[in-house]
Design an enzyme around this catalytic site. Structure first.
Site, mmCIF file in Angstrom:
data_model
loop_
_atom_site.group_PDB
_atom_site.id
_atom_site.type_symbol
_atom_site.label_atom_id
_atom_site.label_comp_id
_atom_site.label_asym_id
_atom_site.label_seq_id
_atom_site.Cartn_x
_atom_site.Cartn_y
_atom_site.Cartn_z
ATOM 1 N N ASP A 140 0.824 -1.217 0.000
ATOM 2 C CA ASP A 140 0.000 0.000 0.000
ATOM 3 C C ASP A 140 0.851 1.257 0.000
ATOM 4 O O ASP A 140 2.058 1.217 0.256
ATOM 5 C CB ASP A 140 -0.883 0.011 1.251
ATOM 6 C CG ASP A 140 -2.101 -0.875 1.085
ATOM 7 O OD1 ASP A 140 -2.407 -1.252 -0.049
ATOM 8 O OD2 ASP A 140 -2.733 -1.177 2.111
ATOM 9 N N LYS B 48 -3.769 1.968 -3.039
ATOM 10 C CA LYS B 48 -5.072 2.358 -2.506
ATOM 11 C C LYS B 48 -4.905 3.312 -1.338
ATOM 12 O O LYS B 48 -4.107 3.119 -0.457
ATOM 13 C CB LYS B 48 -5.809 1.122 -2.008
ATOM 14 C CG LYS B 48 -7.155 0.963 -2.631
ATOM 15 C CD LYS B 48 -7.912 -0.164 -1.997
ATOM 16 C CE LYS B 48 -8.385 0.186 -0.613
ATOM 17 N NZ LYS B 48 -9.281 1.333 -0.564
ATOM 18 N N MET C 258 -7.669 8.679 9.814
ATOM 19 C CA MET C 258 -8.211 9.295 8.589
ATOM 20 C C MET C 258 -9.185 10.429 8.908
ATOM 21 O O MET C 258 -10.240 10.541 8.301
ATOM 22 C CB MET C 258 -8.928 8.227 7.740
ATOM 23 C CG MET C 258 -7.993 7.146 7.246
ATOM 24 S SD MET C 258 -8.813 5.832 6.346
ATOM 25 C CE MET C 258 -9.296 4.745 7.663
HETATM 26 N N1 SAH Z 1 -4.125 -0.387 9.245
HETATM 27 C C1 SAH Z 1 -3.582 0.905 9.624
HETATM 28 C C2 SAH Z 1 -4.578 2.010 9.381
HETATM 29 C C3 SAH Z 1 -4.970 2.154 7.938
HETATM 30 S S1 SAH Z 1 -6.009 3.524 7.647
HETATM 31 C C4 SAH Z 1 -3.122 0.854 11.068
HETATM 32 O O1 SAH Z 1 -3.436 -0.075 11.785
HETATM 33 O O2 SAH Z 1 -2.413 1.769 11.482
HETATM 34 C C5 SAH Z 1 -4.822 4.778 7.219
HETATM 35 C C6 SAH Z 1 -4.739 5.778 8.356
HETATM 36 O O3 SAH Z 1 -3.915 5.285 9.385
HETATM 37 C C7 SAH Z 1 -4.131 7.093 7.969
HETATM 38 O O4 SAH Z 1 -5.042 7.945 7.332
HETATM 39 C C8 SAH Z 1 -3.767 7.619 9.336
HETATM 40 O O5 SAH Z 1 -4.894 8.072 10.033
HETATM 41 C C9 SAH Z 1 -3.269 6.351 10.016
HETATM 42 N N2 SAH Z 1 -1.820 6.183 9.885
HETATM 43 C C10 SAH Z 1 -1.176 5.154 9.309
HETATM 44 N N3 SAH Z 1 0.156 5.317 9.402
HETATM 45 C C11 SAH Z 1 0.364 6.462 10.068
HETATM 46 C C12 SAH Z 1 1.519 7.172 10.506
HETATM 47 N N4 SAH Z 1 2.756 6.724 10.281
HETATM 48 N N5 SAH Z 1 1.338 8.318 11.182
HETATM 49 C C13 SAH Z 1 0.115 8.790 11.436
HETATM 50 N N6 SAH Z 1 -1.014 8.176 11.049
HETATM 51 C C14 SAH Z 1 -0.895 7.014 10.388
#
Ligand code: SAH
Length: 279
Positions: free
Chosen positions: A46, A68, A183
């Protein structure tokens, strides 16, 4: 890395491993993730997966960008699932690499169900979710005995891309002392407004952690009433985790990265008035 002594599993040809890559810092990968990367024939990744993590795959491993981002329409999702099925049926060891944890707002469940429907064997390798590990890098625990015994993880994007209407904001405002938002940047004004409308204090602390655990990490501390304005003024970029609640105050005591950079930490960040009687 020498992982032979740990009896880590063999990646069988024709199977898919659904792997969490953690929030960004490659050091937060699990041994299962590294073991999978060392064996995979194809990695489907991703947008949020760091290149340093992809570099752990074999040089001859096929790297496929799934591209995505949250809120895109579902046909793309079906394409990704079908691609995983096709690669596995072609006899490849397919590693599906997702940011954070594959089962936290990552549509990992949908992809796994498509594999089940197609009869493709799979394994799920959890990862550190940004809403927990990302906040830990900012010195913010998601629970703390003196502040909260519950925490709620919320997505700011519904199926159609809007703030989730299905959420009971009144119940959330009343029942969840800490709210961790994924998000949420686009709809932060509406989300903060809903929490305020249902009784959360204007001065309640809020932290925004952008690019958590990465060298580009940026942290903004604000309040519920001011957060939308402050985020815009600071030019904060996604990906971001937003956390609402008293746990944010603990950062004054627990900002361990700040400590390394010379910050003086407060061993009593909540102060006597905010500490719950313990004993
Ligand atoms: N599966 C992921 C979340 C996917 S949705 C998890 O468990 O973390 C994608 C969202 O995750 C982003 O829009 C943001 O809100 C958050 N996110 C993922 N990586 C991030 C990072 N390094 N720093 C801040 N927010 C993050």
């Amino acid at each position: 890395m020498e992982t032979d002594d740990l009896s880590l599993p063999i990646f069988e040809a024709g199977s898919v491993w659904l792997v969490g890559a953690g929030p960004g810092d490659p050091g937060l990968l699990t041994l299962h993730a590294v073991n999978g990367l060392q064996q995979a024939d194809a990695v489907v990744y991703d947008a949020l997966v760091a290149s340093a993590i992809l570099d752990l795959a074999r040089p001859d491993c096929e790297r496929i960008f799934a591209g995505k981002r949250g809120g895109k329409p579902s046909p793309v999702q079906a394409d990704i699932s079908q691609r995983l099925v096709r690669l596995a049926k072609a006899g490849k060891r397919v590693l599906r690499l997702k940011g954070g944890d594959p089962f936290v707002f990552g549509r990992g469940g949908e992809e796994a169900l498509a594999l089940v429907a197609a009869g493709v064997p799979f394994r799920v390798i959890p990862g550190i979710s940004a809403g927990i590990g990302g906040l830990a890098y900012a010195g913010i625990p998601v629970t703390h005995r003196d502040t909260n015994s519950a925490v709620t993880f919320v997505t700011g994007h519904g199926v159609g891309g809007a703030v989730p209407d299905g959420l009971d904001w009144a119940a959330l405002a009343k029942g969840s002392p800490v709210v961790v938002l994924y998000m949420a940047l686009k709809h932060i004004a509406a989300i903060a407004g809903a929490l305020l409308q249902h009784g959360r204090p204007a001065e309640e602390p809020v932290a925004v952690v952008s690019q958590a655990t990465l060298p580009e990490q940026v942290i903004l501390e604000t309040t519920l009433a001011r957060c939308a304005e402050d985020i815009a003024a600071a030019g904060i970029e996604p990906p971001c985790i937003v956390v609402v609640g008293e746990v944010v105050r603990l950062r004054a005591g627990l900002d361990w990265q700040g400590l390394a950079a010379g910050r003086v930490l407060d061993p009593d960040p909540l102060g006597p008035s905010r500490r719950r009687e313990t004993g």
